[in-house]
Design a protein around this motif. Structure first.
Motif, PDB file in Angstrom:
ATOM      1  N   ASN A 522     -10.014   2.379  -6.780  1.00  0.00           N
ATOM      2  CA  ASN A 522     -10.170   1.285  -5.719  1.00  0.00           C
ATOM      3  C   ASN A 522      -9.442  -0.001  -6.286  1.00  0.00           C
ATOM      4  OD1 ASN A 522     -10.691  -0.259  -3.491  1.00  0.00           O
ATOM      5  ND2 ASN A 522     -12.929  -0.466  -3.930  1.00  0.00           N
ATOM      6  N   THR A 523      -8.095   0.247  -6.001  1.00  0.00           N
ATOM      7  CA  THR A 523      -7.167  -1.030  -6.425  1.00  0.00           C
ATOM      8  C   THR A 523      -7.340  -2.269  -5.310  1.00  0.00           C
ATOM      9  OG1 THR A 523      -5.378  -0.086  -4.969  1.00  0.00           O
ATOM     10  CG2 THR A 523      -5.500   0.566  -7.364  1.00  0.00           C
ATOM     11  N   GLU A 524      -6.615  -3.212  -5.727  1.00  0.00           N
ATOM     12  CA  GLU A 524      -6.676  -4.509  -4.793  1.00  0.00           C
ATOM     13  C   GLU A 524      -6.144  -4.179  -3.588  1.00  0.00           C
ATOM     14  OE1 GLU A 524      -4.833  -8.835  -4.848  1.00  0.00           O
ATOM     15  OE2 GLU A 524      -5.445  -8.241  -6.784  1.00  0.00           O
ATOM     16  N   GLY A 525      -4.844  -3.314  -3.469  1.00  0.00           N
ATOM     17  CA  GLY A 525      -4.270  -2.869  -2.115  1.00  0.00           C
ATOM     18  C   GLY A 525      -5.214  -2.111  -1.098  1.00  0.00           C
ATOM     19  N   LEU A 526      -5.920  -1.071  -1.868  1.00  0.00           N
ATOM     20  CA  LEU A 526      -6.606  -0.162  -1.266  1.00  0.00           C
ATOM     21  C   LEU A 526      -7.914  -0.916  -0.697  1.00  0.00           C
ATOM     22  CD1 LEU A 526      -6.612   2.869  -0.549  1.00  0.00           C
ATOM     23  CD2 LEU A 526      -8.430   3.076  -2.481  1.00  0.00           C
ATOM     24  N   SER A 527      -8.514  -1.752  -1.414  1.00  0.00           N
ATOM     25  CA  SER A 527      -9.783  -2.341  -1.344  1.00  0.00           C
ATOM     26  C   SER A 527      -9.577  -3.208   0.136  1.00  0.00           C
ATOM     27  CB  SER A 527     -10.247  -3.505  -2.485  1.00  0.00           C
ATOM     28  OG  SER A 527     -11.220  -3.968  -2.083  1.00  0.00           O
ATOM     29  N   SER A 528      -8.294  -4.078   0.223  1.00  0.00           N
ATOM     30  CA  SER A 528      -8.094  -4.731   1.258  1.00  0.00           C
ATOM     31  C   SER A 528      -7.894  -3.974   2.583  1.00  0.00           C
ATOM     32  CB  SER A 528      -6.564  -5.483   0.920  1.00  0.00           C
ATOM     33  OG  SER A 528      -6.146  -6.211   1.969  1.00  0.00           O
ATOM     34  N   LEU A 529      -7.141  -2.834   2.483  1.00  0.00           N
ATOM     35  CA  LEU A 529      -7.256  -1.846   3.487  1.00  0.00           C
ATOM     36  C   LEU A 529      -8.441  -1.314   3.856  1.00  0.00           C
ATOM     37  CD1 LEU A 529      -4.233   0.463   2.559  1.00  0.00           C
ATOM     38  CD2 LEU A 529      -4.293  -1.331   4.617  1.00  0.00           C
ATOM     39  N   ILE A 530      -9.367  -1.065   3.102  1.00  0.00           N
ATOM     40  CA  ILE A 530     -10.532  -0.437   3.485  1.00  0.00           C
ATOM     41  C   ILE A 530     -11.392  -1.745   4.145  1.00  0.00           C
ATOM     42  CG2 ILE A 530     -13.326   0.205   2.587  1.00  0.00           C
ATOM     43  CD1 ILE A 530     -11.420   1.464   0.204  1.00  0.00           C
ATOM     44  N   LEU A 531     -11.493  -2.849   3.970  1.00  0.00           N
ATOM     45  CA  LEU A 531     -12.032  -3.966   4.387  1.00  0.00           C
ATOM     46  C   LEU A 531     -11.453  -4.222   5.859  1.00  0.00           C
ATOM     47  CD1 LEU A 531     -13.972  -6.297   3.473  1.00  0.00           C
ATOM     48  CD2 LEU A 531     -11.999  -7.651   2.837  1.00  0.00           C
ATOM     49  N   LYS A 532     -10.462  -3.823   5.841  1.00  0.00           N
ATOM     50  CA  LYS A 532      -9.791  -4.066   7.390  1.00  0.00           C
ATOM     51  C   LYS A 532     -10.086  -2.682   8.256  1.00  0.00           C
ATOM     52  CE  LYS A 532      -5.533  -6.722   5.601  1.00  0.00           C
ATOM     53  NZ  LYS A 532      -4.308  -6.552   5.341  1.00  0.00           N
ATOM     54  N   GLN A 533     -10.649  -1.947   7.695  1.00  0.00           N
ATOM     55  CA  GLN A 533     -11.021  -0.496   8.354  1.00  0.00           C
ATOM     56  C   GLN A 533      -9.811   0.181   8.665  1.00  0.00           C
ATOM     57  OE1 GLN A 533     -14.034  -0.939  11.277  1.00  0.00           O
ATOM     58  NE2 GLN A 533     -14.953  -2.754  10.392  1.00  0.00           N
ATOM     59  N   ALA A 534      -8.856   0.257   7.904  1.00  0.00           N
ATOM     60  CA  ALA A 534      -7.490   0.967   8.071  1.00  0.00           C
ATOM     61  C   ALA A 534      -7.899   2.506   8.365  1.00  0.00           C
ATOM     62  CB  ALA A 534      -6.631   0.879   6.950  1.00  0.00           C
ATOM     63  N   GLY A 535      -6.845   3.044   8.850  1.00  0.00           N
ATOM     64  CA  GLY A 535      -6.951   4.468   8.979  1.00  0.00           C
ATOM     65  C   GLY A 535      -6.667   5.393   7.966  1.00  0.00           C
ATOM     66  N   GLU A 536      -7.050   6.958   8.155  1.00  0.00           N
ATOM     67  CA  GLU A 536      -6.827   7.667   6.970  1.00  0.00           C
ATOM     68  C   GLU A 536      -5.301   7.734   6.568  1.00  0.00           C
ATOM     69  OE1 GLU A 536      -7.325  12.456   6.124  1.00  0.00           O
ATOM     70  OE2 GLU A 536      -8.653  11.699   7.585  1.00  0.00           O
TER      71      GLU A 536
END
Length: 575
Positions: A522-536
């Motif tokens: 769970n990198t900073e970039g990935l965490s940011s995308l999860i927070l934004k509810q990004a798609g798969e």
């Protein structure tokens, strides 16, 4: 051998000095191990070079028994129990002498006993413990012949009442049959035994290295006795035939310590039994031995150093998730932390860890146990499996409030785990903040090192792989990882490996299993995308940018490195 002789051999040959030997000896004693076993287990000594030094010390020849096909008559000239206890194998004989291989040439009384028993003069050779254990398995080849007795047995009686079934389960013939079924499975290194009733017969199958093999067919008349015997061993209800039952029992002796997990279900033709074998003497493997690549190891080591958060391992049943969790727990298990686990079932007992097993019949579930653990001042918690919304929420909140939580889920890859947690009611902002790492895994069979050979893919296999996999991405990842050169642009350009088949692997070409992995940190970039509810798709692109190696890519890297085969990758991909 006595410890003093081992010490003398090692010091005289400058393998260890006195100070080093004392340090290892003291550590071994603390762990209740003998010094030699400890040195070999920790890979401080390699068995073959050490036993060659033993042979040199005693002025005896060294022999490798691996490729010897010992006649049954010569092998059985020493009783199996004597051979097993004293680690001695008879491998050749004539009218006057008998050649013996041993790990301890100091056993003068045993050599004298063999001389009197056989009337032959012993010639002593030194070999390794692995050579001895491999030859001991040959004693068990005769087990199949012994099953012929039971296959010929006829019994028309049907003792279906509790007392009749108990008598059937305690008959000598039934006890012998079940003992041999279990013993044969142990020496075949099976992970599971399936005992399956059909209309006119009972089929016995063993799962070895993940593959089920037919072992024998028994007359239907033996089935009720086998079921009764296993119910007696597992302390289950003998006269209950309509409901599933679960139990367990153990077999202890000098050679092995095996725990059997028992599951019995009613079927149309009778009760089917599945026994899972768990070797309690098997040491916990390292992450490297499980098959993690260096970059994956670095990610895991970074994650487990964090004081709180979730470490999630995903994959289908039988993919080795629990083994991975135990390995991580073993690294974390120090006197400075309080570790509690709630499992179903407890597969291996670990020192200093408080292990608890769920009991759904009385309402003791993962969720209830997890709640109770949080009142026990834990630092680290392992939950056997996150199965429901309540367990997922408690585990996530525990990770938020300063605990390191380890658990498993049933998903096929790392990205889908994020959406599984969301479906269980965990908000994306909590997933973003609590998940440290997700490990998706499967198991593949390893190539037998004794008969490995190289080959090039055929055109047909290459085309089939291109249909099943993104081979361009796989080639690119191999180039990025330095596995192949930039000018190798197709799988058909590469050398791969397979096992030819030999005695060591029972002519399968495979020996043992190893993990294939996908590690999502769970990198900073990935965490940011999860927070934004990004798609798969977005999450996958970010993960790739962060260096994600997918499971197919990891599998092909292992195939290229001669660890597994292309056939094995194709087999597991079709599941």
């Amino acid at each position: 051998m006595v410890e003093e002789k081992i010490k003398k051999i090692l010091i005289e040959n400058e393998v260890l000095d006195e100070k080093e030997f004392k340090k290892y000896r003291d550590t071994a004693r603390e762990k209740n191990k003998d010094t030699l076993s400890y040195l070999i287990d920790k890979k401080i000594l390699s068995p073959s070079p050490f036993y060659k030094l033993v042979a040199q010390y005693f002025k005896l020849p060294f022999i490798d028994l691996q490729e010897l096909n010992i006649e049954g008559k010569i092998l059985s000239s020493i009783p199996e129990k004597t051979a097993s206890v004293h680690k001695i194998i008879a491998f050749e004989a004539d009218d006057k002498t008998i050649k013996l291989a041993t790990v301890n040439p100091d056993q003068l009384e045993i050599f004298e006993f063999i001389k009197k028993k056989t009337g032959l003069k012993p010639e002593i050779y030194v070999t390794t413990p692995k050579n001895i254990s491999n030859q001991l398995k040959n004693y068990h080849k005769k087990l199949k012949n012994e099953f012929n007795f039971f296959q010929k047995e006829k019994d028309g009686t049907d003792n279906s009442d509790a007392e009749g079934l108990r008598r059937k389960g305690e008959e000598v013939s039934t006890i012998n049959l079940v003992n041999k079924l279990l013993e044969h499975a142990i020496f075949q290194e099976a992970s599971d035994i399936h005992i399956e009733p059909e209309e006119n017969k009972t089929i016995v199958r063993y799962r070895v290295d993940g593959i089920l093999h037919n072992v024998m067919t028994l007359p239907k008349s033996t089935h009720n006795g086998i079921v009764a015997r296993i119910k007696i061993l597992s302390n289950l209800k003998i006269d209950e035939h309509r409901m599933p039952q679960d139990g367990r029992f153990k077999i202890y002796n000098k050679k092995y310590k095996i725990s059997f997990r028992v599951s019995i279900i009613p079927t149309f033709n009778g009760e089917k039994i599945v026994l899972r074998l768990l070797n309690e003497q098997a040491g916990i493997l390292t992450l490297e031995e499980l098959g993690f690549q260096k970059k994956a190891l670095d990610k895991i080591k970074r994650s487990i150093k964090k004081p709180h958060g979730e470490i999630l391992v995903t994959g289908p049943t039988g993919s080795g998730k629990t083994t991975t969790l135990y390995t991580i727990l073993n690294i974390l298990n120090t006197p400075e932390v309080n570790i509690s686990t709630i499992e179903d079932p407890i597969e291996y007992h670990m020192e200093r860890i408080n292990q608890s097993q769920i009991q759904p019949k009385i309402g003791y579930t993962f969720a209830l146990g997890l709640r109770a653990f949080l009142r026990q001042d834990p630092d680290i918690i392992m939950v056997g499996e996150i199965r429901d919304e309540e367990t997922a929420q408690i585990a996530t909140h525990a990770a938020m409030t300063g605990h390191l939580v380890l658990s498993t889920l049933h998903t096929n890859d790392t990205i889908s785990t994020i959406f599984r947690l969301s479906n269980m009611g965990i908000p994306f902002y909590l997933i973003s903040n609590t998940v440290n790492i997700i490990i998706a895994q499967g198991l593949v069979r390893k190539i037998c090192p004794n008969c490995i050979q190289s080959y090039n893919l055929t055109k047909e296999v290459g085309e089939e792989l291109e249909k099943q996999f993104d081979t361009k991405a796989i080639i690119k990842k191999m180039q990025e990882e330095g596995i192949i050169s930039e000018d190798q642009k197709s799988l058909k350009d590469l050398l791969f490996y397979k096992g030819k088949g030999c005695k060591q692997c029972k002519h399968t070409g495979y020996k043992g299993r190893i993990g294939i992995y996908e590690i999502l940190e769970n990198t900073e970039g990935l965490s940011s995308l999860i927070l934004k509810q990004a798609g798969e798709k977005e999450l996958k692109e970010q993960a790739k940018a962060d260096g994600l190696i997918t499971m197919p890519e990891d599998a092909f890297i292992k195939a290229r490195n001669g660890i597994t085969t292309i056939d094995e990758i194709m087999r597991i991909s079709k599941r």
